[in-house]
Design a protein around this motif. Sequence first.
Motif, mmCIF file in Angstrom:
data_model
loop_
_atom_site.group_PDB
_atom_site.id
_atom_site.type_symbol
_atom_site.label_atom_id
_atom_site.label_comp_id
_atom_site.label_asym_id
_atom_site.label_seq_id
_atom_site.Cartn_x
_atom_site.Cartn_y
_atom_site.Cartn_z
ATOM 1 N N ALA A 111 46.473 44.500 43.606
ATOM 2 C CA ALA A 111 46.073 45.793 43.668
ATOM 3 C C ALA A 111 47.156 46.725 42.901
ATOM 4 C CB ALA A 111 46.114 46.256 45.143
ATOM 5 N N GLY A 112 46.565 47.654 42.217
ATOM 6 C CA GLY A 112 47.718 48.913 41.425
ATOM 7 C C GLY A 112 48.101 49.622 42.436
ATOM 8 N N PRO A 113 48.829 50.710 41.974
ATOM 9 C CA PRO A 113 49.656 51.646 42.788
ATOM 10 C C PRO A 113 48.698 52.737 43.246
ATOM 11 C CG PRO A 113 50.788 51.262 40.755
ATOM 12 C CD PRO A 113 49.610 50.595 40.611
ATOM 13 N N ASP A 114 47.533 52.539 42.763
ATOM 14 C CA ASP A 114 46.448 53.610 43.294
ATOM 15 C C ASP A 114 45.682 53.080 44.500
ATOM 16 O OD1 ASP A 114 45.199 51.667 41.977
ATOM 17 O OD2 ASP A 114 44.172 53.057 40.644
ATOM 18 N N GLY A 115 45.905 51.955 45.036
ATOM 19 C CA GLY A 115 45.522 51.264 45.987
ATOM 20 C C GLY A 115 43.854 50.687 45.743
ATOM 21 N N GLN A 116 43.504 50.334 44.193
ATOM 22 C CA GLN A 116 42.488 49.968 43.903
ATOM 23 C C GLN A 116 42.650 48.197 43.292
ATOM 24 O OE1 GLN A 116 39.563 51.406 44.405
ATOM 25 N NE2 GLN A 116 40.780 52.961 45.425
ATOM 26 N N TRP A 117 41.695 47.508 43.559
ATOM 27 C CA TRP A 117 42.048 46.127 42.999
ATOM 28 C C TRP A 117 41.993 46.211 41.443
ATOM 29 C CZ3 TRP A 117 43.812 43.111 46.306
ATOM 30 C CH2 TRP A 117 43.404 42.899 47.441
ATOM 31 N N LYS A 118 42.915 45.508 40.673
ATOM 32 C CA LYS A 118 42.761 45.446 39.327
ATOM 33 C C LYS A 118 42.189 44.249 39.037
ATOM 34 C CE LYS A 118 44.568 49.709 39.184
ATOM 35 N NZ LYS A 118 43.519 50.611 38.845
ATOM 36 N N ALA A 119 42.330 43.163 39.708
ATOM 37 C CA ALA A 119 41.786 42.044 39.426
ATOM 38 C C ALA A 119 41.549 41.343 40.826
ATOM 39 C CB ALA A 119 42.788 41.183 38.724
ATOM 40 N N GLN A 120 40.501 40.321 40.869
ATOM 41 C CA GLN A 120 40.278 39.747 42.070
ATOM 42 C C GLN A 120 39.661 38.007 41.678
ATOM 43 O OE1 GLN A 120 37.952 42.699 44.422
ATOM 44 N NE2 GLN A 120 39.162 41.669 46.041
ATOM 45 N N CYS A 121 39.864 36.915 42.466
ATOM 46 C CA CYS A 121 39.377 35.769 42.382
ATOM 47 C C CYS A 121 37.710 35.982 42.540
ATOM 48 C CB CYS A 121 40.045 34.946 43.148
ATOM 49 S SG CYS A 121 41.627 34.361 42.462
ATOM 50 N N PRO A 122 37.114 34.950 42.269
ATOM 51 C CA PRO A 122 35.811 35.042 42.935
ATOM 52 C C PRO A 122 35.716 34.777 44.454
ATOM 53 C CG PRO A 122 36.005 33.364 40.933
ATOM 54 C CD PRO A 122 37.154 33.793 41.465
ATOM 55 N N MET A 123 34.330 35.291 44.954
ATOM 56 C CA MET A 123 34.173 35.004 46.507
ATOM 57 C C MET A 123 33.323 33.793 46.762
ATOM 58 S SD MET A 123 33.342 39.089 47.365
ATOM 59 C CE MET A 123 33.289 38.823 49.077
ATOM 60 N N ASN A 124 33.819 32.673 46.060
ATOM 61 C CA ASN A 124 32.949 31.494 46.226
ATOM 62 C C ASN A 124 33.561 30.360 46.980
ATOM 63 O OD1 ASN A 124 35.040 30.663 44.510
ATOM 64 N ND2 ASN A 124 33.634 30.400 42.609
ATOM 65 N N GLY A 125 34.736 30.656 47.598
ATOM 66 C CA GLY A 125 35.417 29.590 48.407
ATOM 67 C C GLY A 125 36.010 28.441 47.769
ATOM 68 N N LEU A 126 36.406 28.526 46.292
ATOM 69 C CA LEU A 126 36.933 27.852 45.460
ATOM 70 C C LEU A 126 38.197 28.100 44.967
ATOM 71 C CD1 LEU A 126 33.613 26.766 43.332
ATOM 72 C CD2 LEU A 126 34.545 25.487 45.286
ATOM 73 N N PRO A 127 38.964 27.236 44.422
ATOM 74 C CA PRO A 127 40.305 27.463 43.903
ATOM 75 C C PRO A 127 40.033 28.198 42.731
ATOM 76 C CG PRO A 127 40.353 24.974 44.499
ATOM 77 C CD PRO A 127 38.923 25.593 44.737
ATOM 78 N N ALA A 128 40.788 29.418 42.430
ATOM 79 C CA ALA A 128 40.593 30.293 41.136
ATOM 80 C C ALA A 128 41.796 31.056 41.007
ATOM 81 C CB ALA A 128 39.398 30.827 41.569
ATOM 82 N N LEU A 129 41.795 31.375 39.806
ATOM 83 C CA LEU A 129 42.993 32.553 39.445
ATOM 84 C C LEU A 129 42.259 33.848 39.183
ATOM 85 C CD1 LEU A 129 45.138 30.740 36.659
ATOM 86 C CD2 LEU A 129 45.622 31.006 38.991
ATOM 87 N N ALA A 130 43.126 35.127 39.326
ATOM 88 C CA ALA A 130 42.921 36.221 38.685
ATOM 89 C C ALA A 130 44.062 36.803 38.049
ATOM 90 C CB ALA A 130 42.548 37.295 39.861
ATOM 91 N N VAL A 131 44.099 37.106 36.968
ATOM 92 C CA VAL A 131 45.019 37.632 36.070
ATOM 93 C C VAL A 131 44.950 39.238 35.682
ATOM 94 C CG1 VAL A 131 46.294 37.150 33.743
ATOM 95 C CG2 VAL A 131 45.213 35.176 35.074
ATOM 96 N N THR A 132 45.965 39.990 35.441
ATOM 97 C CA THR A 132 46.142 41.236 35.173
ATOM 98 C C THR A 132 47.560 41.524 34.705
ATOM 99 O OG1 THR A 132 45.372 43.290 35.526
ATOM 100 C CG2 THR A 132 46.847 42.475 37.307
#
Length: 329
Positions: A269-290
Amino acid sequence: MTRNKHLKRRVRARAAKTGESYTAALRHLREPARDPAIRSLRMAVAQTSLFNDPREISALRASGAEMRGLMEDAWKAGARLIHFPEGTTCWPSKRIMSTVGLAEVGPSDWTRFAWNILREELEDIQALAGRLKLWTVFGSAHPLTPPNRPHNSLYVVSDRGEIATRYDERLLSRTKLSFMYTPGKSPVTFEVDNIRFGCALGMETHYPEIFVAYEKLDVDCVLFSTSGESPAAAPAFAAEALGHAASNTYWVSYAAHAPQSAAVPSGIAGPDGQWKAQCPMNGLPALAVTDITIGPENRARPWRRQVRTDLYAPHQVSGDPRSEGKNLF
């Protein structure tokens, strides 16, 4: 020709000094000059499989292998730092650890943990962090001298493959405090490329004072790692993480295990309180990069500090009945 000759000389000199390839050094010299007031770092947040039985050697091995695979993926994505959930290697089940059986939660028997296997996996993770030049932050139990219970910790491994610092969860749940862990004592900060990070863990997102204290310590980003046996608590934890980011005007990374992603996946999440990157909602291992970018100081931060230190006291009035009374006008 003379200009080209000078450029080649500068490129070779930079490559010799930094160890970069000729192409990398050339690209750096050709990039436009950046504002020195702007700092930036690419980071990854992970969601991983949940392993909760510390007696299962195969599971500990699988956990370590999964972590190292995600570290490789983060490195390929250009990340400088990767952030993992609480108990990444193993999040011991309170019932599996209980000395009174699965039906009831009681004092934990930490001799059930295959500590020797855990150490081997953590040493391999350290070594890979050093080879990839990747800062790696992950949750793990940290054993103390018996009969003291372990800490529930976040290890911070530097890009040299060394333990830079360790954060121990301070504000524990009733079960953790009564039966499982020894609480930590202090906040922890560390810096990567002139960006300051703070650490929080477990259920500490419920406590705003943890996050306000990190604002006072001038952090640019708080790494919050959590876990859970079901996705039920994830929405509240994630909402609080967004709130802390907005109210303190800094970045917050939220790392949880893959089963929780059905409700809220790991994200940044950024300083504005909004997600900038999220992993998938699929129950699997994953990465999110920003890319975390820190520009000139947000005006909201110093103003809120002043307000929190009783800035308004000189402006308050006393002895005015219209201020102290309950009348409408």
